[in-house]
Enzyme design. Sequence first.
Site, PDB file in Angstrom:
ATOM      1  N   SER A   1       1.978  -7.344  -2.535  1.00  0.00           N
ATOM      2  CA  SER A   1       2.174  -6.513  -1.240  1.00  0.00           C
ATOM      3  C   SER A   1       3.342  -7.055  -0.499  1.00  0.00           C
ATOM      4  O   SER A   1       4.304  -7.255  -1.034  1.00  0.00           O
ATOM      5  CB  SER A   1       0.915  -6.668  -0.498  1.00  0.00           C
ATOM      6  OG  SER A   1       0.781  -5.551   0.716  1.00  0.00           O
TER       7      SER A   1
ATOM      8  N   ASP B   1      -1.795  -0.895  -3.554  1.00  0.00           N
ATOM      9  CA  ASP B   1      -1.933  -2.180  -3.119  1.00  0.00           C
ATOM     10  C   ASP B   1      -2.466  -3.237  -3.996  1.00  0.00           C
ATOM     11  O   ASP B   1      -3.778  -3.125  -4.239  1.00  0.00           O
ATOM     12  CB  ASP B   1      -2.446  -2.235  -1.859  1.00  0.00           C
ATOM     13  CG  ASP B   1      -1.814  -3.554  -1.043  1.00  0.00           C
ATOM     14  OD1 ASP B   1      -2.063  -4.896  -1.527  1.00  0.00           O
ATOM     15  OD2 ASP B   1      -1.077  -3.700  -0.092  1.00  0.00           O
TER      16      ASP B   1
END
Length: 704
Positions: free
Chosen positions: A33, A179
């Site tokens: 991320s 993610d």
Amino acid sequence: MLGGGGARGAAHIGVLRELERMHIPIDAIAGTSMGAIVGGLYASGMSVDELEKLVAEMDWADAMSDEPERSDLRFRRKQDAKNFPVDLDIGLEHGRFKLPLGMVQGQKLDLILRNLTLPVSQVSDFDDLPIPFRAIASDIETGEMYVMHSGDLALAIRASMSVPGVLAPVSIDGHLLVDGGLVGNLPVDIVRDMGVDVVIAVDVEFPLYTLDELRSAITVSEQMLTILIRKETLRQIEKLGEGDVLITPKLGTFGSANFGAIVEAIEPGAKAAREAAPRLASLATDEAGFAAWQREREQREPTAERLAFVRVEHDSRLSARVFESRLGVAAGDPIDATELSAEAAQLHALDVFEKVSYRLVEEDGKTGVVFDARAKSWGPSFLNFGFTLEDDFEGATNFDLRARLTRPAVNRYGGEWRADLRLGTEPRLLTEFYQPLRWDSRLFVAPYIDFDQSNFNAFTDQDIVARLRVTELTGGFDIGAEIGNSGEFRLGAFRGGGEARVTIGDPVVPDPDFETGGLRALLRFDSLDKPWFPTSGVRADLEWTQSLRELGGDDRYDIIDMSVEAVRSRGKSTVGFGLDFQTTLSFDGAVQDLFRLGGFHRLSGYERGAISGPHAAVAKLLYYRRIGDSPGGLFDAPVYVGASLEAGNVWESRSDMSIDSTLLHGSLFVGIDSYVGPMFFAAGIGQGGLTNFYLVIGAPPPLR
């Protein structure tokens, strides 16, 4: 190993700065991320100073938006944005509704990452980067971790940060990726598999709430997600050996979405690294050795200086010549990231594609650019919705709910069919087929059918004696030309008819039927930087309509309708001037051709449409100042305060128009440029002691 944590991930920059100060070289990086953004860019050769400048200067709210710059939009798209401010397309296919896979498709974010990684864009094996790198994502289909070690670096970073529901997933090699924090926010195993001797893990996860902080359904839901992510993180931390180092910046409750204050997270990262200095000291090298390592990882320049070819790859019905007519870059041009991004943004502004990106490719030893344009996956038809509420707190309420069905790119030239439905105080149904006659859409034809109902007040000696409901059906055919991205000219013929029916007041007032027919010419221009609360630019409309008996009209007369608005700003303050002028030449008393005034910024002391006549004019001077933002974190909405001064009236004949008969009105208002459109709370004041209060939500349809 750089973990995920949204804005908290800026702490990684502070850690990297301190590692450099200690002369500790990094042999490999894995990131998740925000850790993938910082780690991937650092691995590509960016310096710590460049990273810090990037996060400090980036407009994160804009980066997390797909909305094109208004100057890139064709005039037709500018009108769409004004009438339907909510930037949400609901797909329609075979009678079924479809939604995009994320609120944001990542258009601007993707281009930002493209520009930042352009020097290594042709590196396909991440082990060949200045520092070997791995990006961690989650396969949303299988729920497993997906490790990206090769391919497109910008796309890999983008996939690793695709927060489900917010950012659309990224498809790579048949895997739909989101993610990486869902399954591997701090994957120690991955960086160890890259052959490192010592793992430095930086954990920036949001802490668990205390019992006192769990006071709402929102905090409980956030706690649930944190627990699920934290469980795997703790399992990975347990795998750290005695020689490994765990750095946990003390960020407290600094929010993951607090990008407005993101630079505040950098120093806690640096401080945590300094506190770990005794454990890190053994990893340091001498100054000469560290300088040599730094030179090896400095960001490289693209291998080619000029483009050998330019190509567009897409999956729409549009002809390649449509793209060729809009691209300004060509073979032989220098490789310029800013220019390539601008070209991709221009194609995206067509509003046919969910995302348009670019990539440098090498073919037969030559480097060129390929623009990738992917059609909206939730099409082929799209629904947009909007609404308006205008209330004066004294019983006069105007409300409408709008829906638009659009089918874009129905043929190779970019033909478009649309149907607008407006329900409420003044209903309307409009359908139009827009057909370009050239690949660049500069010439077009547009047949249309328009049905609408409007309310008019009838007067006798300045006294309202009745309210009439005018119903009209019109069909027409326009031939037009686009004027750059800022204007449009139309010339057309129309034919129609309708009736005016008394709804309130004197039943003696007749209910006439009428026939319409004639010619019209329409010139419109719009260079405003924003549809609402603009800070610069000009908007102007000029329409001439000629009613002709030869084309079915009841009588022969001409109508001129003009509107202009210009604004300029200095700092947070904006001053605007506007003028609306309408007149009917050889007026025959037809109620459908009256012009209405009254309402917010159209003689604000009156309610909307309170007065009407064959001749109308209003000039206005506006001032508004941005005073802050409404609460909303990354999605703050600007808040303004302002005032207006308005002068105008309606007249039965042009000879009556004079300074003495002009009415003075004004308003004070608070406005919010929200995601559902403009919102105003205003007080209107008019000559003779008139007062009116307004609550306006949404974009009111124009009065005629």
